[in-house]
Every structure is written in C-alpha cells, then in structure tokens.
Motif scaffolding. Structure first.
Motif: not given
Length: 612
Positions: A330-345
């Motif tokens: 779950a933490l790894a999935a959140l980390g990946l989502a966060g990295a992709l989300g940063y690029h979306l930002t």
C-alpha cells in the motif's frame, strides 16, 4: 501454488497496463524537463559522445522526434518503451530463478517502486541504464549456472548499452565485478573466454567517450568525477538516506535492505550474487552521499542496486506478517501515485501555481510554453531576421525545442558550467560572447536561476558585455516564481555608457506567508540602476491597490551592492497603506509594479500573504 502464480501474473499485467497508460497520458502533457530539452538539442547535433553524457540518450531523443515529430510524447516514446520493458525483464529473470509466483511478484514490486515505476516518463539516461543493469544482472545469473555464448552475448549487450548511457554505469560494472569475485562460482565465470569477449565488447563501447575526453582536455570526466563533487565530508549526507526512504517508500526499502542479509546467507550462488551486487551498490551510494554532490538531484543513483535486490524481495515479504505485507504494498502504491501526481502537478498550470514559493515547485518544468509564446509574439513585432539569443543553456534548449531551432546562441553563464554544458555549447559554436553589430537581437534571460543577492552583479556583468540594457519586457509565470526578461537590442545601439539594468525590489513588511489584518502596511526598498524609479505601485492578486510613497531613506541596498548606480541612493525606500477590506479572507498574492524614469514598467514577483 499454480493458482498463486496465475494471480500474481494477472496482478502484474493489470498494474503494468495501468502504469504505462498513466505514464503515456502524463508524457503527452508534461512540459520538457530542462535536461530533456538539452538531450533533444544534442540529438539534433548527432555525435558519438557529448560533454555531459555518452551518445545513447541523445540518439533516442532523435529517434523519437524523427518518428513522431517535435512533441514531448514523441521525444519520450523510446524511453517509455524501455521503461515498460524493464519490469517484465526483471519478472522474467526472477521467474527463472525463484518460480512463477515470486517472479511476477518481483515484477509487480518493480512497478510499485517509484524510482522504477516512473522510468520512461522522462527522457533521461537512467532509463537505458536501468535496462543495461537488468541485462547484466540476468546475464550474470545465467553465467553462474553455465557460461554459455547466449548469456555472454546478453552481458555484452548490457555492458555496451550501459557504456553508452552514463558515466555512472562504471560503478555498476565495478560492483558487478566485485560481486562475482566474492563468489567461488563467480570466479569460475571470470575464467571463461566467452565472458572476457563480452567484457571486451563492453569496454569497446566506452571508446567514443574516451576519445571525446582526450580531444577536449577531459572536460566531461572532470565534470562528472571532480567539478560537481566537493569530495569533502558533509553531514547533510544523512539526508540522502531519508530521501531514499521517501523515494523507495520506507517499508519497501526495509524489505530490500533485509534482502541483502538474507540473500547473502542463501545457499544459492545466484541469491548471494544479487545480494552482493545490490548491497554494495545501495550502501555504497549511502556512504557516497556524505562526500559527493549535494546540490543536484541524486536520489535516483541507487536504482541499479534496488533492481538487483527486487528478485529477493518476495521471499523477504513472505516472512513478514500479512499486515506488514499489505502495508508495504500500500505504501509503495501511494509512493508511485505520489510520484505520478507530482508530475501531473508540473503538467497543469493551475496545480503548479499552488506550489509557487515552496521547495516542491517544479521549476525545471515550468514556464517554457508561456515563454515560447511570448517570444513568438515579440518576434512578430520585430524586424525580420531578428536573432534570438539565450542567457543560459536552459533557456536556449527549451526555446530551441519550442521554436524548432537547435542553434540558438547562448551567453556564457555560470549555469552552463555548473551542469557541464559549457564545453558542448562551445563545440557547437553556440557560445555568444557579444551581440552582432548589424542584426536586431532579442535576448531572453531567465533570472529565476540567479539568487536575489547575485542579481545586481549579474545585470552589471551583462552591461559590461552588451552595453546598457534596454527596458525589458517582463514575463511572470506562476505569479513570478519563474521570471523571464526579454531585451530588444537594435543595430547601432550604444555598447558603452553608464550601466542601465532592470529594477530590483524587496518587501520587508509583511513577510512571505505572513498573516495580516485587512488594513496593513507594506514597506521595502526598490531601485533601478542607471536611471532610477519614478514610482512604486502595490498589487494584490495582480491588481493595483495602493500607490507607495517612494524615496524614503534606506541605505541598505547601497551597502549591500556598492557598485549600484541608481542616482537616487539612498532614497530608495517605499511605504504604502493597503486597504483590503473588500477582499475575502485567506491566501492572496502581494506584489509590486515598478515604474522606471525611462518609461519602463516592471512587475516584481508576488509573495503569498494571509488576510485575516
């Protein structure tokens, strides 16, 4: 067990599809990162090697734009393909060594690991270097069982791709050799002629880089190994470990570090090989963090070590309680989502603006499209044949990509040297030491990369080289977080005389992010060398809300910059009373508009305040 393998396979391909779709969607919208733009520029000047890197990254960018046109997605397409291939190759490797279930799970962990899951989203050398690492890892595992021609060929391919990717791959080679020497079976592998043929092939792939350095006074090698590193102990290297915990996610990092110990104790030589290669790489970079470059991004350096440890991770997680396993994923999935989300930002102006003024602001992605639009509009008002010149390699490369011109001249700038690009610009003949005498020039300067305390000296250095600076056309992106100045130089413009520069200002009160009442005082200083300022206006959210009383005594700026030649020194202070009772409470942007005595009007970057 077969059912578990099938479930693991379905999970891998489902996640692989979702991650790839997300990366493609982001890659189509995300502005080019500064380094990507320069790699594009290198790809437009094809060579075997360059001042900052071997040739492969530039060649891949050229391949992308040749096939798909000058668009960020096309440029990144080869990297997206490689990034999608790496997790599958890793899963295939782990399946052969540990079975289908653990193989697919290792591939899934590679997708979830933010550093690996985002591979290919940007056109960076780490992408082919990751492919080279996995090929060498797979070849080494095969060779430990049998020294075959096919495994040696795979090793040769991996070594060659790595040699053409980055200087940093030398570390992977050294660690891989050390890992083999630590194992009895590894020493046996190194006695086989096929393996040495592969090593010789890999060594030959370094020839272009060696020749480039021999012909250019070792400029690339000195930059990568000496100029960019202090090679002195600095305690903030401890932050590198914390950054790794964030970049890998804490529980997954813990699992990979446990894998080093468990793999080293395993009876199978291949497990000890993975553990040695991964452990030496990761812990080596942890130690290096205390001595190496701490100014530029380095969180991605240990990725080859993590790739080596991922095949061991599923068995480590099997020994953990179910809740710990679920939390890790779950933490790894959140980390990946966060990295992709940063690029979306970074891809969306409305989201990016919210990060303005914070350390998370994606400066190297921001402002390039508005700048290109502004340059096009400005060129439309200038005489035909006007030459565009950039003040640093970032502006030159990004404008070059946007305007389809890889030959925009660039002034000599500290950033060019800091990032190892100055020798390459010189080789291309793109270093502009002076302005042409008979051609109109539009000089585009990005001042956000110059610290405020250094801006006056930077402007005076431009004056010394180009003459008095004309009033600039100012472009603010994200409320001035990215600031660009466009200077028009006409033929016959004076190249000597008293230095005239853009205006400088600072708001002392209120402080950045401060909470203020609905009626508040704004106080600070402002000056404009060569001509002085006529008046200062205060703005809130881009609208003028007060006329400041300008000309109060403030000796601070002259003491800080003794060379400043504003004729009004020390009467450069200002104060204004702002009535914001009509505005809603909450976050607003406070700025200045500076009116020069030469008729220029220059906005100053805005700062956040909170209205009570």
């Amino acid at each position: 067990m077969q059912d578990e393998g099938q479930r693991a396979r379905r999970a891998f391909w489902t996640l692989w599809t979702l991650v790839l779709a997300a990366k493609i969607a982001l890659a189509a919208r995300l502005p080019l990162f500064v380094d990507e733009a320069f790699y594009w520029q290198e790809g437009q000047h094809l060579a075997w090697a360059y001042s900052d890197l071997p040739g492969l990254t530039a060649w891949l960018t050229r391949l992308g734009v040749e096939l798909g046109g000058t668009h960020p997605l096309a440029l990144r397409a080869p990297f997206l393909a490689i990034g999608a291939l790496v997790p599958w190759l890793l899963a295939r490797l782990a399946m052969r060594e540990y079975g289908a279930r653990d193989g697919w799970r290792a591939g899934t962990l590679a997708l979830l690991l933010p550093l690996a899951g985002t591979l290919g989203l940007l056109a960076l050398p780490d992408v082919p270097m990751a492919l080279a690492t996995v090929l060498c890892l797979d070849a080494g595992a095969r060779l430990l069982k049998r020294a075959s021609a096919s495994a040696s060929l795979e090793l040769a391919a991996g070594l060659a791709i790595g040699a053409l990717s980055h200087y940093r791959f030398l570390g992977v080679i050294a660690v891989g050799l050390a890992a083999l020497l630590m194992l009895r079976d590894g020493r046996r592998v190194l006695r086989h002629p096929w393996v040495w043929a592969a090593i010789a092939t890999g060594a030959a792939a370094w020839t272009p880089l060696v020749l480039w350095n021999l012909h250019n006074a070792d400029a690339g090698l000195r930059f990568q190994l000496l100029d960019r590193h202090p090679w002195a102990f600095h305690p903030d290297g401890a932050l590198f470990v914390l950054v790794q915990a964030a970049a890998v996610t804490p529980l997954l990092l813990a699992a990979l570090l446990v894998a080093v110990r468990r793999g080293a104790q395993d009876a199978a030589p291949v497990s000890r090989y993975f553990a040695a290669l991964g452990g030496l790489t990761v812990f080596g970079f942890f130690a290096l963090g205390f001595f190496a470059d701490n100014e530029r991004v380095s969180f991605h350096w240990p990725l080859p070590g993590y790739l080596a440890l991922l095949p061991l991770a599923p068995r480590v997680l099997d020994a953990w309680p179910r809740t710990a396993r679920v939390a890790t994923l779950a933490l790894a999935a959140l980390g990946l989502a966060g990295a992709l989300g940063y690029h979306l930002t970074a891809a969306r102006a409305d989201l990016r603006e919210r990060l303005a003024g914070t350390k998370a602001y994606p400066a190297n992605f921001a402002g390039w499209r508005p700048l290109a639009d502004e340059v096009r509009r400005t060129l439309a008002t200038l005489p035909p044949g006007t030459r565009v010149i950039a003040d640093n390699f970032k502006v030159g490369a990004q404008l070059g990509f946007a305007l389809g011109d890889p030959d925009i001249p660039v002034l000599d700038h500290p950033l060019n040297h800091k990032h190892g690009r100055a020798p390459q610009l010189r080789l291309w003949g793109l270093r502009a030491d002076r302005l042409p005498d008979e051609t109109p020039v539009l000089l585009v300067a990005g001042t956000s990369d110059v610290r405020l305390r250094d801006l006056p000296a930077y402007y005076h250095a431009l004056c010394a080289r180009l003459g008095p600076l004309p009033p600039p056309r100012v472009l603010h992106v994200d409320r001035g977080e990215q600031r660009f100045l466009l200077f028009r130089f006409d033929p016959g413009a004076p190249r000597a005389g008293s230095c005239r520069t853009p205006a400088m200002a600072w708001i002392d009160v209120p402080a950045e992010g401060g909470r203020v009442p609905r009626r508040f005082v704004v106080r600070g200083w402002a000056f404009k060398d060569g001509v002085g300022l006529d008046r200062v206006e205060v703005t809130l959210d881009g609208r003028v809300v007060a006329q400041a009383r300008y000309g109060t005594p403030d000796p601070g700026p002259r003491q800080r910059w003794p060379f400043s030649n504003d004729p009004q020194h020390p009467q450069v202070g200002f104060q204004a009373q702002v009535d914001a009772r009509r505005l809603a409470p909450g976050r607003h942007r406070l700025g200045l508009r500076l009116h020069g005595r030469d008729g220029s009007v220059e906005p100053w970057p805005e700062q956040a305040i909170e209205l009570r």
